[in-house]
Design a protein around this motif. Structure first.
Motif, PDB file in Angstrom:
ATOM      1  N   GLU A  75      -2.384 -23.693  -2.893  1.00 19.69           N
ATOM      2  CA  GLU A  75      -0.907 -23.535  -2.918  1.00 19.69           C
ATOM      3  C   GLU A  75      -0.610 -22.248  -3.369  1.00 19.69           C
ATOM      4  O   GLU A  75       0.377 -21.277  -2.795  1.00 19.69           O
ATOM      5  CB  GLU A  75      -0.500 -24.507  -3.837  1.00 19.69           C
ATOM      6  CG  GLU A  75       1.110 -24.587  -3.928  1.00 19.69           C
ATOM      7  CD  GLU A  75       1.853 -25.480  -5.075  1.00 19.69           C
ATOM      8  OE1 GLU A  75       2.999 -25.604  -5.160  1.00 19.69           O
ATOM      9  OE2 GLU A  75       1.001 -26.226  -5.533  1.00 19.69           O
ATOM     10  N   LEU A  76      -1.279 -21.724  -4.271  1.00 16.51           N
ATOM     11  CA  LEU A  76      -1.053 -20.293  -5.131  1.00 16.51           C
ATOM     12  C   LEU A  76      -1.406 -19.458  -4.007  1.00 16.51           C
ATOM     13  O   LEU A  76      -0.684 -18.315  -3.802  1.00 16.51           O
ATOM     14  CB  LEU A  76      -1.635 -20.317  -6.383  1.00 16.51           C
ATOM     15  CG  LEU A  76      -1.751 -18.925  -6.999  1.00 16.51           C
ATOM     16  CD1 LEU A  76      -0.235 -18.659  -7.447  1.00 16.51           C
ATOM     17  CD2 LEU A  76      -2.531 -18.936  -8.148  1.00 16.51           C
ATOM     18  N   GLU A  77      -2.391 -19.439  -3.337  1.00 19.62           N
ATOM     19  CA  GLU A  77      -2.728 -18.418  -2.354  1.00 19.62           C
ATOM     20  C   GLU A  77      -1.713 -18.408  -1.213  1.00 19.62           C
ATOM     21  O   GLU A  77      -1.433 -17.241  -0.787  1.00 19.62           O
ATOM     22  CB  GLU A  77      -4.049 -18.999  -1.573  1.00 19.62           C
ATOM     23  CG  GLU A  77      -4.575 -18.083  -0.739  1.00 19.62           C
ATOM     24  CD  GLU A  77      -5.693 -18.425   0.181  1.00 19.62           C
ATOM     25  OE1 GLU A  77      -6.559 -17.680   0.554  1.00 19.62           O
ATOM     26  OE2 GLU A  77      -6.168 -19.657  -0.039  1.00 19.62           O
ATOM     27  N   TYR A  78      -1.115 -19.418  -0.923  1.00 19.21           N
ATOM     28  CA  TYR A  78      -0.089 -19.333   0.081  1.00 19.21           C
ATOM     29  C   TYR A  78       1.325 -18.564  -0.620  1.00 19.21           C
ATOM     30  O   TYR A  78       1.931 -17.771  -0.124  1.00 19.21           O
ATOM     31  CB  TYR A  78       0.383 -20.570   0.706  1.00 19.21           C
ATOM     32  CG  TYR A  78       1.721 -20.446   1.438  1.00 19.21           C
ATOM     33  CD1 TYR A  78       1.925 -19.694   2.498  1.00 19.21           C
ATOM     34  CD2 TYR A  78       2.909 -21.033   1.020  1.00 19.21           C
ATOM     35  CE1 TYR A  78       3.141 -19.700   3.239  1.00 19.21           C
ATOM     36  CE2 TYR A  78       4.185 -21.142   1.277  1.00 19.21           C
ATOM     37  CZ  TYR A  78       4.462 -20.080   2.354  1.00 19.21           C
ATOM     38  OH  TYR A  78       5.362 -19.710   3.065  1.00 19.21           O
ATOM     39  N   LEU A  79       1.542 -19.115  -1.747  1.00 17.65           N
ATOM     40  CA  LEU A  79       2.541 -18.424  -2.606  1.00 17.65           C
ATOM     41  C   LEU A  79       2.647 -17.193  -2.730  1.00 17.65           C
ATOM     42  O   LEU A  79       3.747 -16.307  -2.613  1.00 17.65           O
ATOM     43  CB  LEU A  79       2.989 -19.279  -3.969  1.00 17.65           C
ATOM     44  CG  LEU A  79       3.499 -20.792  -3.564  1.00 17.65           C
ATOM     45  CD1 LEU A  79       3.481 -21.509  -4.785  1.00 17.65           C
ATOM     46  CD2 LEU A  79       4.641 -20.955  -3.111  1.00 17.65           C
ATOM     47  N   LEU A  80       1.485 -16.581  -3.134  1.00 15.54           N
ATOM     48  CA  LEU A  80       1.123 -15.056  -3.298  1.00 15.54           C
ATOM     49  C   LEU A  80       1.593 -14.525  -1.935  1.00 15.54           C
ATOM     50  O   LEU A  80       1.910 -13.222  -2.016  1.00 15.54           O
ATOM     51  CB  LEU A  80      -0.147 -14.903  -3.847  1.00 15.54           C
ATOM     52  CG  LEU A  80      -0.449 -15.361  -5.368  1.00 15.54           C
ATOM     53  CD1 LEU A  80      -1.593 -15.124  -5.632  1.00 15.54           C
ATOM     54  CD2 LEU A  80       0.573 -14.627  -6.249  1.00 15.54           C
ATOM     55  N   LEU A  81       1.007 -14.838  -0.944  1.00 19.19           N
ATOM     56  CA  LEU A  81       1.166 -14.359   0.488  1.00 19.19           C
ATOM     57  C   LEU A  81       2.639 -14.157   0.740  1.00 19.19           C
ATOM     58  O   LEU A  81       2.928 -13.234   1.256  1.00 19.19           O
ATOM     59  CB  LEU A  81       0.424 -15.238   1.551  1.00 19.19           C
ATOM     60  CG  LEU A  81       0.559 -14.852   3.060  1.00 19.19           C
ATOM     61  CD1 LEU A  81       0.036 -13.180   3.202  1.00 19.19           C
ATOM     62  CD2 LEU A  81      -0.134 -15.678   4.133  1.00 19.19           C
ATOM     63  N   LEU A  82       3.191 -15.419   0.545  1.00 16.15           N
ATOM     64  CA  LEU A  82       4.849 -15.557   0.685  1.00 16.15           C
ATOM     65  C   LEU A  82       5.459 -14.206  -0.094  1.00 16.15           C
ATOM     66  O   LEU A  82       6.170 -13.480   0.362  1.00 16.15           O
ATOM     67  CB  LEU A  82       5.146 -16.674   0.336  1.00 16.15           C
ATOM     68  CG  LEU A  82       6.920 -16.832   0.702  1.00 16.15           C
ATOM     69  CD1 LEU A  82       7.254 -16.568   2.119  1.00 16.15           C
ATOM     70  CD2 LEU A  82       7.487 -18.248   0.131  1.00 16.15           C
ATOM     71  N   GLY A  87       8.158  -8.621   0.100  1.00 17.51           N
ATOM     72  CA  GLY A  87       8.195  -7.771  -0.570  1.00 17.51           C
ATOM     73  C   GLY A  87       8.432  -7.546  -2.096  1.00 17.51           C
ATOM     74  O   GLY A  87       8.823  -6.555  -2.719  1.00 17.51           O
ATOM     75  N   TYR A  88       7.933  -8.796  -2.703  1.00 16.56           N
ATOM     76  CA  TYR A  88       8.029  -9.107  -4.232  1.00 16.56           C
ATOM     77  C   TYR A  88       6.875  -8.369  -4.935  1.00 16.56           C
ATOM     78  O   TYR A  88       6.706  -8.167  -5.951  1.00 16.56           O
ATOM     79  CB  TYR A  88       8.384 -10.518  -4.529  1.00 16.56           C
ATOM     80  CG  TYR A  88       9.819 -10.996  -4.078  1.00 16.56           C
ATOM     81  CD1 TYR A  88      10.642 -10.123  -3.414  1.00 16.56           C
ATOM     82  CD2 TYR A  88       9.824 -12.325  -3.765  1.00 16.56           C
ATOM     83  CE1 TYR A  88      12.028 -10.719  -3.060  1.00 16.56           C
ATOM     84  CE2 TYR A  88      10.818 -12.823  -3.376  1.00 16.56           C
ATOM     85  CZ  TYR A  88      12.083 -12.191  -2.993  1.00 16.56           C
ATOM     86  OH  TYR A  88      13.162 -12.696  -2.444  1.00 16.56           O
ATOM     87  N   LEU A  89       5.665  -8.566  -4.007  1.00 11.65           N
ATOM     88  CA  LEU A  89       4.338  -8.035  -4.682  1.00 11.65           C
ATOM     89  C   LEU A  89       3.782  -6.879  -4.087  1.00 11.65           C
ATOM     90  O   LEU A  89       3.637  -6.708  -2.704  1.00 11.65           O
ATOM     91  CB  LEU A  89       3.313  -9.252  -4.647  1.00 11.65           C
ATOM     92  CG  LEU A  89       3.523 -10.277  -5.465  1.00 11.65           C
ATOM     93  CD1 LEU A  89       2.390 -11.392  -5.332  1.00 11.65           C
ATOM     94  CD2 LEU A  89       3.346  -9.771  -6.957  1.00 11.65           C
ATOM     95  N   PRO A  90       3.577  -5.714  -4.683  1.00  9.04           N
ATOM     96  CA  PRO A  90       3.095  -4.601  -4.026  1.00  9.04           C
ATOM     97  C   PRO A  90       1.610  -4.956  -3.361  1.00  9.04           C
ATOM     98  O   PRO A  90       0.753  -6.001  -4.060  1.00  9.04           O
ATOM     99  CB  PRO A  90       2.803  -3.471  -5.078  1.00  9.04           C
ATOM    100  CG  PRO A  90       3.355  -4.105  -6.196  1.00  9.04           C
ATOM    101  CD  PRO A  90       3.770  -5.642  -6.092  1.00  9.04           C
ATOM    102  N   GLN A  91       1.126  -4.405  -2.366  1.00  8.69           N
ATOM    103  CA  GLN A  91      -0.285  -4.593  -1.750  1.00  8.69           C
ATOM    104  C   GLN A  91      -1.299  -4.789  -2.695  1.00  8.69           C
ATOM    105  O   GLN A  91      -2.310  -5.586  -2.860  1.00  8.69           O
ATOM    106  CB  GLN A  91      -0.457  -3.730  -0.692  1.00  8.69           C
ATOM    107  CG  GLN A  91      -2.026  -3.825  -0.069  1.00  8.69           C
ATOM    108  CD  GLN A  91      -1.899  -5.025   0.695  1.00  8.69           C
ATOM    109  OE1 GLN A  91      -1.174  -5.553   1.286  1.00  8.69           O
ATOM    110  NE2 GLN A  91      -3.150  -5.689   0.770  1.00  8.69           N
ATOM    111  N   SER A  92      -1.302  -3.724  -3.749  1.00  8.34           N
ATOM    112  CA  SER A  92      -2.601  -3.556  -4.644  1.00  8.34           C
ATOM    113  C   SER A  92      -2.493  -4.673  -5.702  1.00  8.34           C
ATOM    114  O   SER A  92      -3.598  -5.414  -5.928  1.00  8.34           O
ATOM    115  CB  SER A  92      -2.375  -2.331  -5.554  1.00  8.34           C
ATOM    116  OG  SER A  92      -1.337  -2.227  -6.111  1.00  8.34           O
ATOM    117  N   THR A  93      -1.209  -5.160  -6.046  1.00 10.55           N
ATOM    118  CA  THR A  93      -1.315  -6.448  -7.088  1.00 10.55           C
ATOM    119  C   THR A  93      -1.618  -7.648  -6.266  1.00 10.55           C
ATOM    120  O   THR A  93      -2.369  -8.496  -6.646  1.00 10.55           O
ATOM    121  CB  THR A  93       0.213  -6.534  -7.516  1.00 10.55           C
ATOM    122  OG1 THR A  93       0.497  -5.301  -7.932  1.00 10.55           O
ATOM    123  CG2 THR A  93       0.455  -7.775  -8.402  1.00 10.55           C
TER     124      THR A  93
END
Length: 119
Positions: A75-82, A87-93
């Motif tokens: 679930e977390l994997e998908y939510l981080l992708l979303l 645009g809420y998480l930079p690519q490096s993070t």
């Protein structure tokens, strides 16, 4: 009963949860009770279920809680992708968190396989 604090997988999951809390501080306010909360709850669920499973008195129960942790990690994997795609998480993070999550999932899977073999 096992001491969850002695498990590397719990340490890594706890560290990822702390990282996620810091990263989600900057999410838009309208996401506070939506995506931000959902990401935080999925992240917390991973080390919390490891800890709860360690408090049980059988390998079958421990395995069940590790499987719940595995589900939460998916679930977390998908939510981080979303969050990344919004645009809420930079690519490096995003990449760093995803790498940590993959490592945690591998460790959980190894524990689950070991518990299955011990039946």
């Amino acid at each position: 009963m096992k001491d969850f604090r002695s498990l590397k997988v719990w340490e890594k999951a706890h560290a990822l949860t702390l990282t996620i809390y810091k990263a989600t501080e900057g999410f838009p306010k309208q996401e506070l009770y939506a995506l931000t909360s959902q990401i935080q709850r999925a992240a917390v669920s991973i080390p919390a279920n490891i800890a709860e499973g360690c408090g049980k008195d059988s390998d079958a129960e421990l395995k069940r809680y590790f499987l719940i942790s595995m589900g939460s990690s998916s679930e977390l994997e998908y939510l981080l992708l979303l969050a990344h795609d919004l645009g809420y998480l930079p690519q490096s993070t995003f990449q760093s968190m995803t790498n940590d999550l993959v490592e945690i999932r591998k460790m959980l899977n190894a524990f689950i396989q070991k518990l299955k073999a011990n039946r």
